[in-house]
Design a protein around this motif. Structure first.
Motif, PDB file in Angstrom:
ATOM      1  N   ARG A  71       0.868  -1.178   0.000  1.00 44.00           N
ATOM      2  CA  ARG A  71       0.000   0.000   0.000  1.00 44.00           C
ATOM      3  C   ARG A  71       0.906   1.230   0.000  1.00 44.00           C
ATOM      4  NH1 ARG A  71      -3.389   3.027   4.281  1.00 44.00           N
ATOM      5  NH2 ARG A  71      -2.125   1.913   5.804  1.00 44.00           N
ATOM      6  N   VAL A  72       0.823   2.032  -1.044  1.00 47.33           N
ATOM      7  CA  VAL A  72       1.671   3.223  -1.161  1.00 47.33           C
ATOM      8  C   VAL A  72       1.119   4.309  -0.252  1.00 47.33           C
ATOM      9  CG1 VAL A  72       2.586   4.979  -2.713  1.00 47.33           C
ATOM     10  CG2 VAL A  72       2.322   2.622  -3.510  1.00 47.33           C
ATOM     11  N   LEU A  73       1.971   4.826   0.644  1.00 46.89           N
ATOM     12  CA  LEU A  73       1.564   5.900   1.546  1.00 46.89           C
ATOM     13  C   LEU A  73       1.922   7.272   1.007  1.00 46.89           C
ATOM     14  CD1 LEU A  73       2.588   4.526   5.061  1.00 46.89           C
ATOM     15  CD2 LEU A  73       0.382   4.359   3.915  1.00 46.89           C
ATOM     16  N   MET A  74       3.063   7.389   0.347  1.00 43.08           N
ATOM     17  CA  MET A  74       3.524   8.701  -0.059  1.00 43.08           C
ATOM     18  C   MET A  74       4.549   8.575  -1.171  1.00 43.08           C
ATOM     19  SD  MET A  74       5.224  11.605   2.400  1.00 43.08           S
ATOM     20  CE  MET A  74       6.899  10.994   2.229  1.00 43.08           C
ATOM     21  N   GLU A  75       4.556   9.545  -2.080  1.00 46.71           N
ATOM     22  CA  GLU A  75       5.558   9.616  -3.131  1.00 46.71           C
ATOM     23  C   GLU A  75       6.033  11.063  -3.266  1.00 46.71           C
ATOM     24  OE1 GLU A  75       3.495   8.036  -6.500  1.00 46.71           O
ATOM     25  OE2 GLU A  75       4.383   6.047  -6.250  1.00 46.71           O
ATOM     26  N   VAL A  76       7.338  11.238  -3.362  1.00 44.63           N
ATOM     27  CA  VAL A  76       7.931  12.566  -3.513  1.00 44.63           C
ATOM     28  C   VAL A  76       8.858  12.543  -4.723  1.00 44.63           C
ATOM     29  CG1 VAL A  76       9.302  14.381  -2.428  1.00 44.63           C
ATOM     30  CG2 VAL A  76       7.855  12.917  -1.010  1.00 44.63           C
ATOM     31  N   ALA A  77       8.661  13.461  -5.651  1.00 45.57           N
ATOM     32  CA  ALA A  77       9.557  13.581  -6.791  1.00 45.57           C
ATOM     33  C   ALA A  77      10.772  14.399  -6.386  1.00 45.57           C
ATOM     34  CB  ALA A  77       8.836  14.256  -7.952  1.00 45.57           C
ATOM     35  N   GLU A  78      11.980  13.924  -6.737  1.00 47.86           N
ATOM     36  CA  GLU A  78      13.209  14.599  -6.337  1.00 47.86           C
ATOM     37  C   GLU A  78      14.097  14.818  -7.556  1.00 47.86           C
ATOM     38  OE1 GLU A  78      13.833  13.371  -1.738  1.00 47.86           O
ATOM     39  OE2 GLU A  78      14.523  11.909  -3.213  1.00 47.86           O
ATOM     40  N   LEU A  79      14.847  15.923  -7.513  1.00 42.67           N
ATOM     41  CA  LEU A  79      15.677  16.316  -8.654  1.00 42.67           C
ATOM     42  C   LEU A  79      17.072  15.725  -8.617  1.00 42.67           C
ATOM     43  CD1 LEU A  79      14.822  20.116  -9.009  1.00 42.67           C
ATOM     44  CD2 LEU A  79      14.043  18.241 -10.448  1.00 42.67           C
ATOM     45  N   HIS A  80      17.649  15.613  -7.425  1.00 41.32           N
ATOM     46  CA  HIS A  80      19.056  15.258  -7.302  1.00 41.32           C
ATOM     47  C   HIS A  80      19.225  13.965  -6.502  1.00 41.32           C
ATOM     48  CE1 HIS A  80      19.764  19.189  -9.000  1.00 41.32           C
ATOM     49  NE2 HIS A  80      19.115  19.774  -7.991  1.00 41.32           N
ATOM     50  N   ARG A  81      20.446  13.451  -6.499  1.00 36.72           N
ATOM     51  CA  ARG A  81      20.707  12.134  -5.916  1.00 36.72           C
ATOM     52  C   ARG A  81      21.437  12.229  -4.579  1.00 36.72           C
ATOM     53  NH1 ARG A  81      22.519   8.859 -11.460  1.00 36.72           N
ATOM     54  NH2 ARG A  81      20.629   9.385 -12.636  1.00 36.72           N
ATOM     55  N   LYS A  82      21.492  13.412  -4.016  1.00 34.62           N
ATOM     56  CA  LYS A  82      22.128  13.611  -2.718  1.00 34.62           C
ATOM     57  C   LYS A  82      21.149  14.286  -1.767  1.00 34.62           C
ATOM     58  CE  LYS A  82      26.868  14.043  -4.502  1.00 34.62           C
ATOM     59  NZ  LYS A  82      28.089  14.882  -4.502  1.00 34.62           N
ATOM     60  N   HIS A  83      21.477  14.198  -0.469  1.00 36.67           N
ATOM     61  CA  HIS A  83      20.646  14.818   0.577  1.00 36.67           C
ATOM     62  C   HIS A  83      19.205  14.314   0.504  1.00 36.67           C
ATOM     63  CE1 HIS A  83      23.439  18.512   1.358  1.00 36.67           C
ATOM     64  NE2 HIS A  83      24.132  17.401   1.090  1.00 36.67           N
ATOM     65  N   LEU A  84      19.028  13.010   0.329  1.00 42.61           N
ATOM     66  CA  LEU A  84      17.689  12.443   0.176  1.00 42.61           C
ATOM     67  C   LEU A  84      16.987  12.227   1.506  1.00 42.61           C
ATOM     68  CD1 LEU A  84      18.333   9.766  -2.601  1.00 42.61           C
ATOM     69  CD2 LEU A  84      17.810  12.204  -2.840  1.00 42.61           C
ATOM     70  N   GLY A  85      17.730  11.791   2.522  1.00 46.32           N
ATOM     71  CA  GLY A  85      17.052  11.407   3.765  1.00 46.32           C
ATOM     72  C   GLY A  85      16.290  10.112   3.540  1.00 46.32           C
ATOM     73  N   GLY A  86      15.004  10.140   3.846  1.00 48.78           N
ATOM     74  CA  GLY A  86      14.150   8.973   3.618  1.00 48.78           C
ATOM     75  C   GLY A  86      14.029   8.034   4.785  1.00 48.78           C
ATOM     76  N   GLN A  87      14.613   8.376   5.950  1.00 51.91           N
ATOM     77  CA  GLN A  87      14.508   7.462   7.085  1.00 51.91           C
ATOM     78  C   GLN A  87      13.099   7.460   7.657  1.00 51.91           C
ATOM     79  OE1 GLN A  87      17.012   8.224  10.476  1.00 51.91           O
ATOM     80  NE2 GLN A  87      16.322   6.392  11.525  1.00 51.91           N
ATOM     81  N   LEU A  88      12.678   6.298   8.119  1.00 55.41           N
ATOM     82  CA  LEU A  88      11.391   6.118   8.781  1.00 55.41           C
ATOM     83  C   LEU A  88      11.638   5.688  10.219  1.00 55.41           C
ATOM     84  CD1 LEU A  88       9.630   3.952   6.037  1.00 55.41           C
ATOM     85  CD2 LEU A  88       9.709   6.440   6.171  1.00 55.41           C
ATOM     86  N   LEU A  89      10.861   6.241  11.144  1.00 55.49           N
ATOM     87  CA  LEU A  89      10.922   5.762  12.526  1.00 55.49           C
ATOM     88  C   LEU A  89       9.603   6.047  13.209  1.00 55.49           C
ATOM     89  CD1 LEU A  89      11.396   8.405  14.612  1.00 55.49           C
ATOM     90  CD2 LEU A  89      13.691   8.256  13.681  1.00 55.49           C
ATOM     91  N   PHE A  90       9.256   5.167  14.142  1.00 57.89           N
ATOM     92  CA  PHE A  90       8.029   5.317  14.920  1.00 57.89           C
ATOM     93  C   PHE A  90       8.362   5.899  16.288  1.00 57.89           C
ATOM     94  CE2 PHE A  90       6.076   2.390  11.925  1.00 57.89           C
ATOM     95  CZ  PHE A  90       4.772   2.867  11.865  1.00 57.89           C
ATOM     96  N   SER A  91       7.500   6.751  16.761  1.00 53.22           N
ATOM     97  CA  SER A  91       7.583   7.230  18.135  1.00 53.22           C
ATOM     98  C   SER A  91       6.691   6.347  19.001  1.00 53.22           C
ATOM     99  CB  SER A  91       7.130   8.687  18.202  1.00 53.22           C
ATOM    100  OG  SER A  91       5.815   8.830  17.676  1.00 53.22           O
ATOM    101  N   PRO A  92       6.865   6.378  20.312  1.00 50.20           N
ATOM    102  CA  PRO A  92       6.042   5.530  21.191  1.00 50.20           C
ATOM    103  C   PRO A  92       4.551   5.794  21.083  1.00 50.20           C
ATOM    104  CG  PRO A  92       7.969   6.313  22.369  1.00 50.20           C
ATOM    105  CD  PRO A  92       7.949   7.044  21.048  1.00 50.20           C
ATOM    106  N   ASP A  93       4.156   6.955  20.557  1.00 47.73           N
ATOM    107  CA  ASP A  93       2.729   7.242  20.401  1.00 47.73           C
ATOM    108  C   ASP A  93       2.140   6.607  19.146  1.00 47.73           C
ATOM    109  OD1 ASP A  93       3.890   8.793  18.469  1.00 47.73           O
ATOM    110  OD2 ASP A  93       3.316  10.718  19.342  1.00 47.73           O
ATOM    111  N   GLY A  94       2.961   5.835  18.404  1.00 50.00           N
ATOM    112  CA  GLY A  94       2.454   5.101  17.252  1.00 50.00           C
ATOM    113  C   GLY A  94       2.415   5.883  15.956  1.00 50.00           C
TER     114      GLY A  94
END
Length: 612
Positions: free
Chosen positions: A262-285
């Motif tokens: 199930r796709v949640l989100m899509e972001v179009a990006e121009l360059h191949r650096k400074h992407l980030g993309g990390q996912l993490l959950f907080s204790p509040d879910g």
């Protein structure tokens, strides 16, 4: 070089004890304050976790193991002031909360140890012998696994199985069982979807994996990766950063069912650096999605209107929203951002090149989160910084927790605040690293022993850090360039003065279980939400998405067999069986038999949906 920051001075404790700290009794209040402070102790994991927790699931987690003599004192001092905590007589209370073996207990854990001996170390270790082999404050990088191809992250799923999941940039996730043995079949293989790069500085590929806090019951996990599919092929962008949800296989707990995507989100990006993309959950879910600035310039912002709204941001999404809607586009007049869930909240912004973030396992004394990220200080600088991410902050202007000097053109690699049991010396310290491994920072360097003293040594560039269910820290490194295959290694950070975790640091392993909820068993044409509701895919309906939906509906007694596909009675045709094609009189007998079959089919379909 692996580095360790100074220990954080903030009081780390759970907020759940606050309700029983309201007593006016001075002596009882003093005892409760001592217990509260024990949460900050390096022994907290041992004191506040019992090996009997599985047998006693209702045990109050905010009270530590109490020494027998102190247990009675605590009972008689406080029972009249906080009666809700004392629902039994003193013997039953102390049998429930008291120490029943020779392990650490409160408050003797900070009193009983002989002078000069660390209570968190094995009693039979000869410190003198170890000191001759290792320098003061040195640790070992114990090699766990080699032959990894471009590893980027390692993590646990929190289900009690004590498995480790290793991400490889090309789109594969591998599993190590609780004995740190590699399972042959991959946990997830989406390399055909992932667009990855091999050249230095190209950050594309499988970026991150996060397990739902309720993963043991709902089997949900979330993945971010870069791709470039046909429907996004037209435009100035280079690739798409996509965030998706998967569900674990109902037949194999060590494999993901990729059909449940199930796709949640899509972001179009121009360059191949400074992407980030990390996912993490907080204790509040809530799911946090951390995006870099993508090297976006002012000219880029004009060309891709609205892109600056979410680049360099920490987005927050409620993945548990119990909705069954189709794709949702953010109303920003922006064709470069899509979300299939509710619109994400911009939790914070002003980041540049985040090099991994982590949530502290312990909450602060007011119950808020402590999220630490490493980041570049700016778009065109090699200096790094450590940020404490707070809601609503703009980190273009906010001060950092700590500023670092030049890191050789790469941001520091974010790690974890150590909350394990194996090393008392590391407890409460933030462990992170330098990707290039060649810069002297003004920080307290973490000494790593040689192969002669440790048996193995960390070699090459640090690629990432990980944490297991017990709070122990792992490191990913590569001795060669990312383009060369199978050069990645996984290491565990070990205190040589305590090479083997004693009994109080161990927990019972729970074998991974199959999903057995009614939704996961019967939801065939949709996905299950964390609350157990079956959300139907387009063209299906019914309690468990077993009934095909035809719009407009089938006419003249036709039956909807597949989405928008009708099975017509003899004599009728068309998409909705709207056309009459009465045949010759000799065909009437055939028509009657076929009509009967279709009527029975319709009856069985209805009956099946009700039985399910």
């Amino acid at each position: 070089m692996l580095l360790i920051s100074p220990k954080f001075s903030k009081s780390q404790t759970t907020h759940q004890l606050a309700c029983i700290f309201s007593t006016n009794n001075t002596e009882c209040g003093r005892l409760l304050e001592e217990i509260k402070c024990a949460h900050c102790s390096p022994n907290a994991q041992v004191l506040f976790h019992s090996l009997d927790m599985d047998k006693m699931p209702h045990r109050e987690p905010d009270l530590p193991r109490l020494c027998q003599d102190f247990c009675r004192e605590f009972y008689y001092t406080c029972r009249g002031h906080i009666p809700e905590l004392f629902q039994a007589d003193v013997d039953e209370f102390c049998q429930y909360y008291g120490r029943r073996d020779s392990s650490l207990c409160f408050p003797d854990f900070q009193r009983k140890q002989p002078h000069g001996q660390d209570s968190n170390y094995l009693g039979d270790e000869k410190i003198e012998d170890i000191s001759r082999k290792h320098k003061h404050n040195c640790y070992c990088a114990q090699e766990v696994l080699s032959g990894l191809r471009q590893p980027v992250a390692v993590m646990h799923c929190g289900d009690g199985s004590q498995r480790l999941f290793v991400l490889e940039r090309e789109g594969i996730v591998r599993i190590l069982n609780h004995d740190l043995e590699l399972i042959k079949e991959p946990f997830l293989d989406i390399h055909k979807l992932v667009q990855s790069g091999l050249k230095g500085g190209d950050e594309r590929g499988l970026l991150s994996l996060a397990f739902h806090p309720n993963y043991k019951k709902n089997g949900k996990l979330y993945v971010s990766y870069t791709t470039n599919q046909e429907r996004w092929a037209i435009g100035p962008h280079d690739h798409i950063l996509r965030v998706v949800e998967y569900t674990i296989s109902r037949k194999n707990p060590n494999q993901v069912d990729t059909r449940t995507v199930r796709v949640l989100m899509e972001v179009a990006e121009l360059h191949r650096k400074h992407l980030g993309g990390q996912l993490l959950f907080s204790p509040d879910g809530l799911l946090h999605i951390i995006l870099g600035d993508g090297m976006i310039t002012l000219d880029d912002m004009e060309e891709m209107d609205g892109l600056s709204d979410f680049t360099g941001s920490v987005l927050r999404v409620d993945v548990d929203t119990d909705c069954c809607t189709s794709a949702y586009s953010i109303p920003r007049n922006n064709p470069y951002f899509n979300s299939t869930n509710q619109p994400p909240e911009i939790f914070a912004h002003g980041l540049h090149d985040p090099g991994r973030c982590a949530v502290d396992r312990l909450q602060t004394d007011n119950g808020t989160l402590l999220i630490l990220c490493t980041d570049a200080s700016g778009k065109n600088t090699s200096a790094g910084r450590i940020l404490e991410i707070t809601k609503g902050k703009d980190y273009e202007n906010e001060p950092s927790v700590y500023d670092l000097q030049s890191s050789g053109g790469a941001p520091p690699v974010g790690g974890f605040i150590y909350r394990g049991c194996q090393s008392r010396r590391l407890y409460g310290s933030y462990v992170f690293g330098d990707k290039n491994g060649d810069e002297q920072w003004q920080e307290k360097s973490l000494c790593l022993g040689s192969a002669g003293s440790c048996g193995s040594a960390l070699v090459g560039h640090i690629l990432g850090f990980g944490e297991d269910e017990l709070g122990e820290v792992y490191m990913l490194a590569s001795s060669k360039s990312m383009a060369q295959s199978h050069s990645g290694k996984l290491y565990k950070l070990v205190d040589p003065k305590r090479p083997h975790a004693p009994k109080e640091c161990q927990r019972q392993v729970e074998p991974p279980e199959l999903l057995m909820t009614a939704c996961s068993r019967h939801c065939k044409n949709g996905h299950c939400t964390p609350t157990g509701k079956c959300c139907c895919s387009l063209g299906w309906e019914g309690p468990f998405c077993r009934v095909a939906k035809c719009e407009p509906a089938c006419r003249n007694g036709g039956v909807c067999m597949e989405p928008n596909k009708c099975l017509c009675k003899s004599g009728y045709s068309g998409d909705q069986c709207e056309k009459s094609e009465r045949g010759m009189p000799n065909d009437q007998e055939k028509d009657g038999i076929l009509d009967h079959i279709i009527d029975m089919t319709s009856y069985l379909l209805d009956l099946t949906s009700y039985i399910v």
